[in-house]
Enzyme design. Structure first.
Site, PDB file in Angstrom:
ATOM      1  N   ASP A  79       7.212 -28.901   3.318  1.00  0.00           N
ATOM      2  CA  ASP A  79       7.826 -28.478   1.555  1.00  0.00           C
ATOM      3  C   ASP A  79       7.226 -27.945   1.484  1.00  0.00           C
ATOM      4  OD1 ASP A  79       5.636 -30.121   2.502  1.00  0.00           O
ATOM      5  OD2 ASP A  79       5.873 -32.054   1.833  1.00  0.00           O
ATOM      6  N   HIS A 123       5.409  -0.084   9.217  1.00  0.00           N
ATOM      7  CA  HIS A 123       5.435  -1.433   8.682  1.00  0.00           C
ATOM      8  C   HIS A 123       4.517  -2.399   9.271  1.00  0.00           C
ATOM      9  CE1 HIS A 123       9.680  -0.080   6.912  1.00  0.00           C
ATOM     10  NE2 HIS A 123       8.737   0.426   6.626  1.00  0.00           N
ATOM     11  N   ASP A 132      -2.010   0.976   2.347  1.00  0.00           N
ATOM     12  CA  ASP A 132      -0.999   1.050   1.276  1.00  0.00           C
ATOM     13  C   ASP A 132      -0.508  -0.194   0.529  1.00  0.00           C
ATOM     14  OD1 ASP A 132       1.982   1.248   0.476  1.00  0.00           O
ATOM     15  OD2 ASP A 132       2.837   1.769   2.295  1.00  0.00           O
ATOM     16  N   ASP A 180       2.939   1.573  -6.142  1.00  0.00           N
ATOM     17  CA  ASP A 180       3.156   1.689  -4.371  1.00  0.00           C
ATOM     18  C   ASP A 180       2.440   2.377  -3.894  1.00  0.00           C
ATOM     19  OD1 ASP A 180       3.814   2.496  -1.901  1.00  0.00           O
ATOM     20  OD2 ASP A 180       6.216   2.137  -2.567  1.00  0.00           O
ATOM     21  N   HIS A 217      10.250   9.286   8.258  1.00  0.00           N
ATOM     22  CA  HIS A 217      10.732   9.083   6.982  1.00  0.00           C
ATOM     23  C   HIS A 217      11.160   9.995   6.317  1.00  0.00           C
ATOM     24  CE1 HIS A 217       6.719   8.806   4.637  1.00  0.00           C
ATOM     25  NE2 HIS A 217       6.358   8.358   5.997  1.00  0.00           N
ATOM     26  N   HIS A 261      10.900   7.351  -2.824  1.00  0.00           N
ATOM     27  CA  HIS A 261      12.172   6.213  -3.000  1.00  0.00           C
ATOM     28  C   HIS A 261      11.870   5.498  -4.816  1.00  0.00           C
ATOM     29  CE1 HIS A 261       8.816   2.451  -2.923  1.00  0.00           C
ATOM     30  NE2 HIS A 261       8.628   3.318  -1.545  1.00  0.00           N
ATOM     31  N   HIS A 310      11.473  -1.156  -3.413  1.00  0.00           N
ATOM     32  CA  HIS A 310      12.264   0.181  -3.179  1.00  0.00           C
ATOM     33  C   HIS A 310      13.463   0.209  -4.710  1.00  0.00           C
ATOM     34  CE1 HIS A 310      11.120   0.647   0.659  1.00  0.00           C
ATOM     35  NE2 HIS A 310      10.584   1.093   0.274  1.00  0.00           N
ATOM     36  N   GLU A 361       5.217  10.368  -0.830  1.00  0.00           N
ATOM     37  CA  GLU A 361       4.934   9.712   0.224  1.00  0.00           C
ATOM     38  C   GLU A 361       4.686  10.186   1.818  1.00  0.00           C
ATOM     39  OE1 GLU A 361       5.624   5.540   1.460  1.00  0.00           O
ATOM     40  OE2 GLU A 361       7.416   5.603  -0.567  1.00  0.00           O
ATOM     41  N   TYR A 394       2.194  11.253  11.427  1.00  0.00           N
ATOM     42  CA  TYR A 394       2.365  10.176  12.719  1.00  0.00           C
ATOM     43  C   TYR A 394       2.124  10.366  14.236  1.00  0.00           C
ATOM     44  CZ  TYR A 394       4.018   7.689   7.797  1.00  0.00           C
ATOM     45  OH  TYR A 394       3.850   7.514   6.688  1.00  0.00           O
ATOM     46  N   ARG A 396      -0.918   9.172   6.085  1.00  0.00           N
ATOM     47  CA  ARG A 396       0.482   8.826   4.968  1.00  0.00           C
ATOM     48  C   ARG A 396      -0.658   8.730   3.789  1.00  0.00           C
ATOM     49  NH1 ARG A 396       2.919   5.388   5.815  1.00  0.00           N
ATOM     50  NH2 ARG A 396       2.852   3.011   5.121  1.00  0.00           N
ATOM     51  N   GLU A 444       0.531   8.070  -0.890  1.00  0.00           N
ATOM     52  CA  GLU A 444       1.572   8.300  -1.104  1.00  0.00           C
ATOM     53  C   GLU A 444       1.110   8.015  -2.923  1.00  0.00           C
ATOM     54  OE1 GLU A 444       3.135   3.971  -0.393  1.00  0.00           O
ATOM     55  OE2 GLU A 444       5.353   5.111  -1.622  1.00  0.00           O
TER      56      GLU A 444
HETATM   57  N1  GLY Z   1       5.605   0.433   1.072  1.00  0.00           N
HETATM   58  C1  GLY Z   1       6.358   0.642   1.482  1.00  0.00           C
HETATM   59  C2  GLY Z   1       6.654   1.404   0.613  1.00  0.00           C
HETATM   60  O1  GLY Z   1       5.881   2.753   0.494  1.00  0.00           O
HETATM   61  O2  GLY Z   1       7.917   2.190   0.512  1.00  0.00           O
HETATM   62 MN    MN Z   2       3.832   2.182   0.299  1.00  0.00          MN
HETATM   63 MN    MN Z   3       6.847   3.620  -1.175  1.00  0.00          MN
END
Ligand code: GLY
Ligand code: MN
Ligand code: MN
Length: 439
Positions: A40, A244, A261, A272, A351, A355, A362, A385, A389, A407, A409
């Site tokens: 619950d 992720h 991140d 982000d 990647h 975005h 996103h 970003e 890797y 990375r 970003e």
């Molecule tokens: N934190 C998700 C991305 O960088 O797309």
């Molecule tokens: Mn991110």
């Molecule tokens: Mn991002």
């Protein structure tokens, strides 16, 4: 709670939507569902972005109806009634009076009356705007309302004959941010940048990744951002190569890099940011070499954010710098053109470079228009970003490179003259990071 945005912003959005919808139409948008975490206990409630965009109303169990040119009022909000007993347990409700007084609804009804009232509102409208597929149970209710009208056609009732996905119109609107929205996004960006600074200041080997996550969340919450915009990634050592990674339970070692991140959500708007830094405050030669390639790629990509360019330009700019950097360091062999054309860089960069960013991390909005990459326009916000890797078991490269993940970003607004980096308060030059961490 009231939005930080001025109230008229919500009515302007509804007006813009109604102009596109045209008369003879009705739009129906349900609030986000509440999700059970276990037994619950619920997850913290977060309003659906489309719903909030049109109303500023953050409560669950609500439905918006928008009916252009309806003489009695165009914005109808169904919501929970005030209920002293329930409010003692679960907290404040605006109620139908609050929906009108605080949220500018022209009409408001208890959510319990939905099945009774919606078919009446729908009757005689040609087009029905809904987001089918998002909430299957709600879709079924919509069909029931339509069918109840179809069953009465012999009594002269008219059911909507056209179903239109609301997403497309609404998401076009959401793609262009207003000055007020940008101010909220800048604040979310600043709070998030400060959280990254705090994590850099607190980092040391022996700590667990979640201890840095705690520093990040601490900074978000003490500034009024009650939730992160997405699950925080704190990946140290080879965990930085898991795109992720959210487990955040490893103990950080001397000599590790850590990739964080993390972005705050403020009034339903996301930041982000990713920063990667050495846990002990000093980059090793290999870490620094990879880091500088990523940083140069990011700066090249940011430089390509300009209304003269299309969506893919920052990505191709980043890929070129990353691939050349990998060649220079001996991680790739051959020519730049071959490596790019054959996608060989994807072994280390799998990647895309960004975005859209807005209410959703996103965010919504098409990336292509008529099969062509979309032109960047003033008021759009995107992330930039790039990363590299190098998997810990990549046998193609010398051992010294393995397990390095980087990375970087930032959140970038397209402006008339080019761009504004909304998150540049978080340091990213090697010298600035090392200096901050020494202090
Ligand atoms: N934190 C998700 C991305 O960088 O797309
Ligand atoms: Mn991110
Ligand atoms: Mn991002």
């Amino acid at each position: 709670m009231q939005s930080l945005l001025p109230k008229q912003q919500f009515s302007q959005r509804r007006m813009a939507l109604m102009q596109w919808m045209g008369s003879d139409s009705i739009a129906i948008i349900p609030a986000a569902l509440q999700y059970i975490r276990n037994r619950d206990a619920d997850f913290r409630y977060r309003q659906d972005s489309d719903f909030y965009y049109l109303s500023g109303f953050a409560e669950p169990d609500a439905v918006i109806c928008i009916i252009p040119n309806r003489p009695q009022g165009e914005f109808i909000l169904f919501c929970r009634e005030k209920d002293r007993e329930r409010e003692i347990w679960d907290g404040y409700r605006a109620g139908v009076e609050g929906a009108i007084e605080l949220f500018g609804a022209d009409d408001s009804y208890p959510i319990s009356k939905l099945d009774e009232i919606i078919p009446v509102l729908m009757e005689g409208k040609k087009r029905l705007y809904v987001n089918l597929g998002a909430q299957p149970e709600f879709d079924a209710r919509v069909m029931n309302w339509v069918n109840s009208l179809r069953a009465k056609t012999r009594q002269g009732a008219k059911a909507p004959a056209e179903f239109v996905m609301l997403n497309h119109l609404l998401h076009e609107l959401r793609l262009y941010k207003s000055a007020d929205e940008l101010n909220i996004m800048r604040r979310a960006g600043k709070i998030s940048a400060n959280a990254h600074i705090r994590a850099m200041q607190k980092a040391k080997h022996g700590l667990y990744e979640y201890e840095l996550e705690a520093e990040i969340i601490h900074e978000f919450m003490r500034n009024g951002c009650v939730a992160p915009a997405y699950n925080t990634i704190v990946g140290s050592g080879a965990n930085a190569c898991i795109l992720h990674y959210v487990d955040n339970r490893r103990q950080m070692q001397n000599g590790d890099l850590v990739l964080i991140d993390a972005g705050a959500e403020l009034d339903h708007y996301a930041a982000d940011i990713t920063r990667t830094f050495p846990v002990n405050g000093r980059f090793s030669a290999e870490q620094k070499a990879i880091y500088e390639v990523v940083l140069n790629a990011q700066l090249a990509a940011i430089a390509a954010v300009h209304p003269d360019n299309h969506w893919d330009k920052p990505h191709t700019a980043a890929v070129e710098v990353l691939t050349q950097g990998l060649l220079d360091l001996g991680l790739l062999q051959g020519t730049l053109t071959d490596n790019i054309e054959q996608g060989l860089y994807r072994e280390f960069y799998m990647h895309r470079t960004g975005h859209w960013l807005g209410m959703d991390v996103h965010d919504v909005g098409d990336y292509k228009v008529a099969d062509e990459w979309r032109q960047l326009e003033v008021g759009m916000v995107l992330t930039v970003e790039p990363g590299l890797y190098i998997s810990p078991d990549c046998e193609k490269v010398a051992a010294k490179w393995r397990g390095i993940g980087v990375r970087i970003e930032d959140d970038v607004l397209v402006t008339k003259t080019g761009h504004e980096v909304m998150t540049d308060a978080a340091p990213k030059q090697v010298i600035d990071i090392e200096q901050l961490m020494r202090g």
